[in-house]
Design a protein around this motif. Sequence first.
Motif, PDB file in Angstrom:
ATOM      1  N   ASP A   1      -9.366  -3.606  -5.447  1.00  0.00           N
ATOM      2  CA  ASP A   1      -8.641  -2.809  -4.450  1.00  0.00           C
ATOM      3  C   ASP A   1      -7.815  -1.722  -5.132  1.00  0.00           C
ATOM      4  OD1 ASP A   1      -9.685  -4.450  -2.569  1.00  0.00           O
ATOM      5  OD2 ASP A   1      -7.801  -5.384  -1.952  1.00  0.00           O
ATOM      6  N   ASP A   2      -7.129  -2.090  -6.214  1.00  0.00           N
ATOM      7  CA  ASP A   2      -6.281  -1.115  -6.895  1.00  0.00           C
ATOM      8  C   ASP A   2      -7.087   0.073  -7.420  1.00  0.00           C
ATOM      9  OD1 ASP A   2      -3.985  -2.378  -6.363  1.00  0.00           O
ATOM     10  OD2 ASP A   2      -3.652  -3.185  -8.365  1.00  0.00           O
TER      11      ASP A   2
ATOM     12  N   ARG B   1       0.825  -1.197   0.000  1.00  0.00           N
ATOM     13  CA  ARG B   1       0.000   0.000   0.000  1.00  0.00           C
ATOM     14  C   ARG B   1       0.876   1.270   0.000  1.00  0.00           C
ATOM     15  NH1 ARG B   1      -2.107   3.377  -0.220  1.00  0.00           N
ATOM     16  NH2 ARG B   1      -2.508   5.108   1.136  1.00  0.00           N
TER      17      ARG B   1
ATOM     18  N   ASP C   1       5.388   4.222 -11.766  1.00  0.00           N
ATOM     19  CA  ASP C   1       5.117   2.853 -11.331  1.00  0.00           C
ATOM     20  C   ASP C   1       6.434   2.099 -11.239  1.00  0.00           C
ATOM     21  OD1 ASP C   1       2.405   2.741 -10.979  1.00  0.00           O
ATOM     22  OD2 ASP C   1       1.983   2.376 -13.096  1.00  0.00           O
TER      23      ASP C   1
ATOM     24  N   LYS D   1       2.432   1.682  -3.406  1.00  0.00           N
ATOM     25  CA  LYS D   1       1.466   2.184  -4.405  1.00  0.00           C
ATOM     26  C   LYS D   1       1.170   3.662  -4.180  1.00  0.00           C
ATOM     27  CE  LYS D   1      -0.820  -2.094  -5.697  1.00  0.00           C
ATOM     28  NZ  LYS D   1      -0.705  -2.137  -7.136  1.00  0.00           N
TER      29      LYS D   1
ATOM     30  N   TRP E   1      -0.405  -8.037  -0.552  1.00  0.00           N
ATOM     31  CA  TRP E   1      -1.241  -8.441  -1.690  1.00  0.00           C
ATOM     32  C   TRP E   1      -2.424  -9.206  -1.123  1.00  0.00           C
ATOM     33  CZ3 TRP E   1      -0.084  -6.743  -6.525  1.00  0.00           C
ATOM     34  CH2 TRP E   1       1.222  -6.325  -6.768  1.00  0.00           C
TER      35      TRP E   1
ATOM     36  N   VAL F   1      -4.804   0.862 -14.452  1.00  0.00           N
ATOM     37  CA  VAL F   1      -4.719   0.519 -13.025  1.00  0.00           C
ATOM     38  C   VAL F   1      -4.896  -0.985 -12.847  1.00  0.00           C
ATOM     39  CG1 VAL F   1      -5.816   0.834 -10.762  1.00  0.00           C
ATOM     40  CG2 VAL F   1      -5.512   2.794 -12.286  1.00  0.00           C
ATOM     41  N   THR F   2      -5.889  -1.557 -13.537  1.00  0.00           N
ATOM     42  CA  THR F   2      -6.106  -3.012 -13.470  1.00  0.00           C
ATOM     43  C   THR F   2      -6.235  -3.541 -14.898  1.00  0.00           C
ATOM     44  OG1 THR F   2      -8.482  -2.652 -13.282  1.00  0.00           O
ATOM     45  CG2 THR F   2      -7.272  -2.923 -11.218  1.00  0.00           C
TER      46      THR F   2
ATOM     47  N   SER G   1      -9.045  -9.767  -4.649  1.00  0.00           N
ATOM     48  CA  SER G   1      -8.952  -8.322  -4.771  1.00  0.00           C
ATOM     49  C   SER G   1     -10.277  -7.727  -5.224  1.00  0.00           C
ATOM     50  CB  SER G   1      -7.834  -7.938  -5.727  1.00  0.00           C
ATOM     51  OG  SER G   1      -8.030  -8.596  -6.939  1.00  0.00           O
TER      52      SER G   1
ATOM     53  N   ARG H   1       4.118  -5.878 -10.121  1.00  0.00           N
ATOM     54  CA  ARG H   1       2.894  -6.583 -10.500  1.00  0.00           C
ATOM     55  C   ARG H   1       3.118  -8.089 -10.658  1.00  0.00           C
ATOM     56  NH1 ARG H   1       1.748  -6.095 -15.960  1.00  0.00           N
ATOM     57  NH2 ARG H   1       2.633  -4.008 -15.962  1.00  0.00           N
TER      58      ARG H   1
ATOM     59  N   THR I   1       1.534   6.558  -6.923  1.00  0.00           N
ATOM     60  CA  THR I   1       0.438   7.467  -7.286  1.00  0.00           C
ATOM     61  C   THR I   1       0.887   8.916  -7.151  1.00  0.00           C
ATOM     62  OG1 THR I   1      -1.105   5.863  -6.384  1.00  0.00           O
ATOM     63  CG2 THR I   1      -1.971   8.057  -6.779  1.00  0.00           C
TER      64      THR I   1
END
Length: 525
Positions: A385-386, A280, A292, A283, A333, A466-467, A337, A302, A287
């Motif tokens: 979650d992401d 977290r 990234d 990330k 993780w 993002v995903t 998710s 990832r 952000t």
Amino acid sequence: MTFSHPSFGALDPDRIIIFDTTLRDGEQSPGFSMNLAEKLRMAEALAELGVDVLEAGFPIASPGDFESVESIARTIKGPVICGLARTGGRDDIARAGEAIRPAERRRIHNFISTSPLHMKYKLRMEPETVLQAVIDGNTQARNYTDDVEWSAEDGSRTDPDFLCRCVEAAIKAGATTINIPDTVGYALPEDIARIFTMLRERVPGAEKVIFSAHNHNDLGLAVANTIAAIRAGVRQVECTINGIGERAGNAALEEIVMAIRTRHDALAWHSGIETPKILRTSKLLSTITGFDVQPNKAIVGRNAFAHESGIHQDGVLKNAATYEIMTPESVGWTKSSLVMGKHSGRAAFRDKLRALGYGEIGDNQLNDAFRRFKDLADRKKVVYDDDLIALVDDEVMRGNDRIRFVSLDVHTGSKAKPRAELELEIDGTAQAAVATGDGPVDATFNAIRDLFAHDAVLRLYSVGAVTEGTDAQARVTVRLEENGKMVDGQGADTDTIVASARAYVHALNKLLVKRTRAEPKALSA
Ligand code: KIV
Ligand code: ZN
């Protein structure tokens, strides 16, 4: 350890002190600068993660740096708050002392180069003058706090006898932590081990201080060198989230912490880091900065726990330990998710944010984030979650912005000239504009320029997802330059053009903050 440390008291000899310099060494590297609100948000996350010392900045570097160190010292509870200062400059140490004053536990970290190359060409100082500066600097620093760290910049390329003399002088003058940086990332693990073993054996008073390692990653050896330092008796490690920092970066906090945790059989030390909060924090940094980590980055990339080949997948399904040396959950993780849907209420939303590692979020920010979540849940089949992290970080970081995104309609296609109808709130007043452009993004940016005239030049525009899936949120980074100042803005949305508008507005807000600050002095550390 036979003494009582001014900040930590009687130290557990097996405890490794985690000194985080994400907001200083990390923040000073190109493209990673943060505004005050972002630094505070990051400092809060680092405190929640459990870092022991938080290097908040370099107070003499600019009024903005002073303000952020002072604000962090005033508001962040938990870690020792540390300010950096040059050993040679009396004003540096006084400014650092002033900036950290509000903290419950505070440290001044002063540094000066000790290698022949740096003394001759960078400092243009004789070794004896440097030695005197070490005595004066540490003596002065002790007037502001009992917790004083001294660093021998370019220590790994310093003559061993001179290094011993400097370290002895720093200890006699009152330093309680001695840091030997591998400033240029040149050392091999055996060099690092030799330096610390020598200092601990040869320097009178060495048993009264904590030794610290600060390794740069120019040869990709920063973490290996840090582990070698721990083995050679170092009890403080300096590191950053995601390994950000000057040039190739610093040793990555998450890699050091998980190495000693995972290989406890060989490395019998421990840290106070709450490892499930690692992902977290990583990330959040991505952000804020717009960078990234690479997919194969250890721990937080990832692919760090992804298994592609059939043989590996088969093994993991039978027993995860076949190909996983630590559990994904141990670093944050989550197994499932898939989170919430459009029927989830505010209380569930708040609970979910707590589970994702957010502390208390103000009511206004929570309301705004919740509204955006509902909107997202309406448009997107599944909210991961992401997605939530991207959305909430977007919202929390925009608290004090002068310009706020309100709405955007874009008309585009293969025939008509793209047209953007944009509404922004500027200093509390809603304003609208319509503009055309060479594409929908260009039209949108033209509309922003119509509403808020400025001379900043667009230097970078990048889009990531993002995903996964075509309904994934886009995360856009916009880099603007004005009078030599560079800022990065981020925005996330299922609509790439809306994400672009948000990112542009974010970058503009950052420029406005920079405009109100004085020019930073050119300094190196
Ligand atoms: O790399 C370095 O030498 C530093 C010092 C200021 C500790 O960052
Ligand atoms: Zn450094």
